[in-house]
Design a protein around this motif. Structure first.
Motif, PDB file in Angstrom:
ATOM      1  N   ALA A 154      35.995   8.747 -20.400  1.00  0.00           N
ATOM      2  CA  ALA A 154      35.649   8.503 -21.900  1.00  0.00           C
ATOM      3  C   ALA A 154      35.947   6.940 -22.179  1.00  0.00           C
ATOM      4  O   ALA A 154      35.301   6.664 -23.462  1.00  0.00           O
ATOM      5  N   TYR A 155      36.772   6.381 -21.560  1.00  0.00           N
ATOM      6  CA  TYR A 155      37.172   4.934 -21.885  1.00  0.00           C
ATOM      7  C   TYR A 155      36.452   3.764 -21.106  1.00  0.00           C
ATOM      8  O   TYR A 155      35.904   4.338 -19.847  1.00  0.00           O
ATOM      9  N   SER A 156      36.398   2.776 -21.679  1.00  0.00           N
ATOM     10  CA  SER A 156      35.665   1.661 -20.914  1.00  0.00           C
ATOM     11  C   SER A 156      36.789   1.158 -20.077  1.00  0.00           C
ATOM     12  O   SER A 156      37.930   1.318 -20.037  1.00  0.00           O
ATOM     13  N   ILE A 157      36.301   0.267 -18.949  1.00  0.00           N
ATOM     14  CA  ILE A 157      37.180  -0.391 -17.842  1.00  0.00           C
ATOM     15  C   ILE A 157      37.755  -1.255 -18.887  1.00  0.00           C
ATOM     16  O   ILE A 157      39.144  -1.331 -18.274  1.00  0.00           O
ATOM     17  N   VAL A 158      37.560  -1.997 -19.558  1.00  0.00           N
ATOM     18  CA  VAL A 158      38.441  -2.775 -20.194  1.00  0.00           C
ATOM     19  C   VAL A 158      39.740  -2.146 -20.885  1.00  0.00           C
ATOM     20  O   VAL A 158      40.807  -2.668 -21.114  1.00  0.00           O
ATOM     21  N   ASP A 159      39.318  -1.007 -21.771  1.00  0.00           N
ATOM     22  CA  ASP A 159      40.276  -0.467 -22.162  1.00  0.00           C
ATOM     23  C   ASP A 159      41.382   0.240 -21.329  1.00  0.00           C
ATOM     24  O   ASP A 159      42.838   0.054 -21.700  1.00  0.00           O
ATOM     25  N   LEU A 160      40.896   0.681 -19.956  1.00  0.00           N
ATOM     26  CA  LEU A 160      42.115   0.922 -18.894  1.00  0.00           C
ATOM     27  C   LEU A 160      42.891  -0.115 -18.576  1.00  0.00           C
ATOM     28  O   LEU A 160      44.001   0.245 -18.465  1.00  0.00           O
ATOM     29  N   PHE A 161      42.103  -1.268 -18.491  1.00  0.00           N
ATOM     30  CA  PHE A 161      43.140  -2.250 -17.904  1.00  0.00           C
ATOM     31  C   PHE A 161      43.920  -3.068 -18.830  1.00  0.00           C
ATOM     32  O   PHE A 161      44.970  -3.466 -18.289  1.00  0.00           O
ATOM     33  N   GLN A 162      43.550  -2.989 -20.024  1.00  0.00           N
ATOM     34  CA  GLN A 162      44.412  -3.580 -20.906  1.00  0.00           C
ATOM     35  C   GLN A 162      45.188  -2.834 -21.725  1.00  0.00           C
ATOM     36  O   GLN A 162      46.218  -3.150 -22.655  1.00  0.00           O
ATOM     37  N   ASN A 163      45.063  -1.370 -21.827  1.00  0.00           N
ATOM     38  CA  ASN A 163      45.412  -0.588 -23.016  1.00  0.00           C
ATOM     39  C   ASN A 163      46.281   0.840 -22.075  1.00  0.00           C
ATOM     40  O   ASN A 163      46.085   1.897 -22.448  1.00  0.00           O
ATOM     41  N   LEU A 164      46.998   0.416 -20.990  1.00  0.00           N
ATOM     42  CA  LEU A 164      47.332   1.386 -20.406  1.00  0.00           C
ATOM     43  C   LEU A 164      48.349   2.655 -21.007  1.00  0.00           C
ATOM     44  O   LEU A 164      48.188   3.755 -21.041  1.00  0.00           O
ATOM     45  N   ASP A 165      49.129   1.841 -21.833  1.00  0.00           N
ATOM     46  CA  ASP A 165      50.036   2.746 -22.597  1.00  0.00           C
ATOM     47  C   ASP A 165      49.422   3.451 -23.725  1.00  0.00           C
ATOM     48  O   ASP A 165      49.929   4.548 -23.853  1.00  0.00           O
ATOM     49  N   MET A 166      48.345   2.914 -24.503  1.00  0.00           N
ATOM     50  CA  MET A 166      47.564   3.667 -25.460  1.00  0.00           C
ATOM     51  C   MET A 166      46.811   4.742 -24.832  1.00  0.00           C
ATOM     52  O   MET A 166      46.783   6.056 -25.214  1.00  0.00           O
ATOM     53  N   VAL A 167      46.221   4.518 -23.366  1.00  0.00           N
ATOM     54  CA  VAL A 167      45.649   5.594 -22.997  1.00  0.00           C
ATOM     55  C   VAL A 167      46.496   6.806 -22.259  1.00  0.00           C
ATOM     56  O   VAL A 167      46.007   7.892 -22.411  1.00  0.00           O
ATOM     57  N   SER A 168      47.495   6.272 -21.928  1.00  0.00           N
ATOM     58  CA  SER A 168      48.754   7.319 -21.447  1.00  0.00           C
ATOM     59  C   SER A 168      49.062   8.377 -22.469  1.00  0.00           C
ATOM     60  O   SER A 168      49.042   9.576 -22.389  1.00  0.00           O
ATOM     61  N   THR A 169      49.085   7.754 -23.881  1.00  0.00           N
ATOM     62  CA  THR A 169      49.597   8.557 -24.965  1.00  0.00           C
ATOM     63  C   THR A 169      48.443   9.450 -25.306  1.00  0.00           C
ATOM     64  O   THR A 169      48.667  10.606 -25.408  1.00  0.00           O
ATOM     65  N   GLN A 170      47.410   9.152 -25.186  1.00  0.00           N
ATOM     66  CA  GLN A 170      46.053   9.870 -25.652  1.00  0.00           C
ATOM     67  C   GLN A 170      45.805  11.221 -24.730  1.00  0.00           C
ATOM     68  O   GLN A 170      45.428  11.991 -25.163  1.00  0.00           O
ATOM     69  N   VAL A 171      45.989  10.650 -23.429  1.00  0.00           N
ATOM     70  CA  VAL A 171      45.478  11.607 -22.271  1.00  0.00           C
ATOM     71  C   VAL A 171      46.559  12.644 -22.472  1.00  0.00           C
ATOM     72  O   VAL A 171      46.648  13.910 -22.254  1.00  0.00           O
ATOM     73  N   LYS A 172      47.923  12.235 -22.696  1.00  0.00           N
ATOM     74  CA  LYS A 172      48.836  13.445 -22.676  1.00  0.00           C
ATOM     75  C   LYS A 172      48.625  14.185 -23.946  1.00  0.00           C
ATOM     76  O   LYS A 172      48.682  15.634 -23.671  1.00  0.00           O
ATOM     77  N   VAL A 173      48.194  14.057 -24.981  1.00  0.00           N
ATOM     78  CA  VAL A 173      48.163  14.792 -26.112  1.00  0.00           C
ATOM     79  C   VAL A 173      46.888  15.645 -25.645  1.00  0.00           C
ATOM     80  O   VAL A 173      47.057  17.066 -26.226  1.00  0.00           O
ATOM     81  N   LYS A 174      45.982  15.364 -24.686  1.00  0.00           N
ATOM     82  CA  LYS A 174      44.890  16.169 -24.295  1.00  0.00           C
ATOM     83  C   LYS A 174      45.256  17.181 -23.370  1.00  0.00           C
ATOM     84  O   LYS A 174      44.682  18.165 -23.330  1.00  0.00           O
ATOM     85  N   LEU A 175      46.037  16.978 -22.565  1.00  0.00           N
ATOM     86  CA  LEU A 175      46.546  17.879 -21.518  1.00  0.00           C
ATOM     87  C   LEU A 175      47.643  18.580 -21.877  1.00  0.00           C
ATOM     88  O   LEU A 175      47.875  19.811 -21.056  1.00  0.00           O
ATOM     89  N   MET A 176      48.141  18.473 -23.006  1.00  0.00           N
ATOM     90  CA  MET A 176      49.352  19.507 -23.279  1.00  0.00           C
ATOM     91  C   MET A 176      49.102  20.910 -23.423  1.00  0.00           C
ATOM     92  O   MET A 176      49.744  21.657 -23.098  1.00  0.00           O
ATOM     93  N   GLU A 177      47.636  21.110 -23.830  1.00  0.00           N
ATOM     94  CA  GLU A 177      47.629  22.621 -23.914  1.00  0.00           C
ATOM     95  C   GLU A 177      47.315  23.214 -22.595  1.00  0.00           C
ATOM     96  O   GLU A 177      47.535  24.464 -22.541  1.00  0.00           O
ATOM     97  N   ASP A 178      46.756  22.510 -21.736  1.00  0.00           N
ATOM     98  CA  ASP A 178      46.805  23.201 -20.495  1.00  0.00           C
ATOM     99  C   ASP A 178      48.307  23.503 -19.917  1.00  0.00           C
ATOM    100  O   ASP A 178      48.241  24.670 -19.213  1.00  0.00           O
ATOM    101  N   PHE A 179      49.090  22.620 -20.271  1.00  0.00           N
ATOM    102  CA  PHE A 179      50.461  23.013 -19.556  1.00  0.00           C
ATOM    103  C   PHE A 179      50.917  24.154 -20.540  1.00  0.00           C
ATOM    104  O   PHE A 179      51.737  24.909 -19.931  1.00  0.00           O
ATOM    105  N   ARG A 180      50.807  24.117 -21.807  1.00  0.00           N
ATOM    106  CA  ARG A 180      51.408  25.303 -22.622  1.00  0.00           C
ATOM    107  C   ARG A 180      50.736  26.756 -22.135  1.00  0.00           C
ATOM    108  O   ARG A 180      51.123  27.722 -22.287  1.00  0.00           O
ATOM    109  N   ARG A 181      49.496  26.826 -21.650  1.00  0.00           N
ATOM    110  CA  ARG A 181      49.223  27.869 -21.253  1.00  0.00           C
ATOM    111  C   ARG A 181      49.858  28.528 -20.000  1.00  0.00           C
ATOM    112  O   ARG A 181      49.642  29.546 -19.631  1.00  0.00           O
TER     113      ARG A 181
END
Length: 328
Positions: A154-181
């Protein structure tokens, strides 16, 4: 001598350990260390769970098992599983595509811990006698990589290369439910690095240099952009302004205010990256900011190629996109 049930010297990465003797005596001493719990099972079903402390096993602290054995004070059969509640680390890596279908390889590390020992044993551990972080990583690899591929696309290539910390945080939120189950808590996720093909690295360079992603994406390849610089007469003087109007017209237009964005979701389509800081340049290989005048990128290690006037140029460029100087 009283029977002592204890997990002695657990390994650094061990998450569960099954006590080998299934015959338990009433009055046995159960020692549960800090950051552990002891789970009592019988016939594949979990009955009682005891937390940290030194416990003398009686009918009071194992009421469910006591009822199961019919109130008898004779030794009974049960499986005791110790579960570590500490925080553990796992690694991941895979391949996916960005929003522009750019191929991307990613890798990183995540931290997790057991949040619900009963759910974790029933959903993940099963009949294993010993379970460690490698086993957990193997079990959840499919869940994790499937989620990473889905969310990173869902991200652009510029987002990934320039905002890894932001992307890491947002991906963590999306994966939390999978772990909770699975009875796990995903404590944190860090994307340590991303990589793409040489062609897409050069496209990324041009996008960041010109600020016009649409025009660059319309080119067949990024090398074509560089080659176009050499087609005009007198290319060494203002070449970029003559040959690449479609790239340079965009910055000349009145600047549109950047759309506000404070994280918490996928950046909107019109979201503009923060301007490059003064005194910094962009590495054409990994896309990260580098100190002005650097000879090598401190992130990817590539040698930085420059025009005679010192401007950074990408691999294959024939003329400098900044001053138009010919690249020998």
């Amino acid at each position: 001598m009283a029977q002592v049930i204890e997990w002695v010297n657990p390994g650094e990465d061990e998450i569960i350990w099954r006590y080998p003797n299934e015959v338990i005596k009433w009055g046995a001493q159960l020692i549960v260390h800090e950051y552990e719990v002891a789970v009592f099972m019988r016939d594949g079903k979990i009955y009682d769970v005891l937390g940290p402390g030194r416990h003398t096993l009686t009918t009071q602290n194992l009421p469910l098992l006591y009822r199961l054995v019919g109130g008898s004070n004779s030794p009974f059969k049960a499986t005791v599983i110790f579960v570590s509640m500490k925080q553990f680390q796992g690694r991941y890596g895979g391949e996916t595509q960005t929003r522009e279908l750019a191929p991307v390889k990613y890798y990183g590390v995540y931290w997790f811990k057991v949040a619900d020992p009963v759910l974790f044993i029933t959903e993940v551990v099963g009949g294993q006698s010993l379970y460690d972080t490698a086993d957990v990583t193997k079990f959840i690899r499919a869940y994790f990589n499937e989620g990473m591929m889905k969310h990173l696309s869902a991200y652009s290539i510029v987002d990934l290369f320039q905002n890894l910390d932001m992307v890491s945080t947002q991906v963590k939120v999306k994966l939390m439910e999978d772990f909770r189950r699975l009875g796990l808590e995903l404590v944190d996720v860090k994307i340590e690095g991303v990589n793409t093909t040489d062609e897409w690295r050069q496209r990324l360079f041009w996008i960041m240099q010109t600020g016009n992603a649409q025009a660059v994406m319309q080119m067949d390849t990024a090398k074509q952009v560089a080659a176009e610089l050499g087609k005009s007469e007198g290319a060494a003087i203002g070449t970029g302004m003559v040959v690449m109007p479609q790239l340079l017209q965009q910055p000349a237009q009145p600047a549109q205010p950047a759309q506000p964005y404070a994280g918490g979701g996928v950046p909107p389509a019109g979201y503009q990256q923060p301007a490059q800081q003064a005194g910094q340049e962009i590495c054409p290989y990994c896309g990260k900011p580098i100190p002005a005048g650097a000879r090598f990128c401190p992130y990817c290690g590539h040698e930085i190629k420059r025009c005679p006037n010192g401007h950074v140029v990408p691999e294959g460029a024939k003329f400098c996109p900044v001053c138009g100087a010919k690249i020998e």
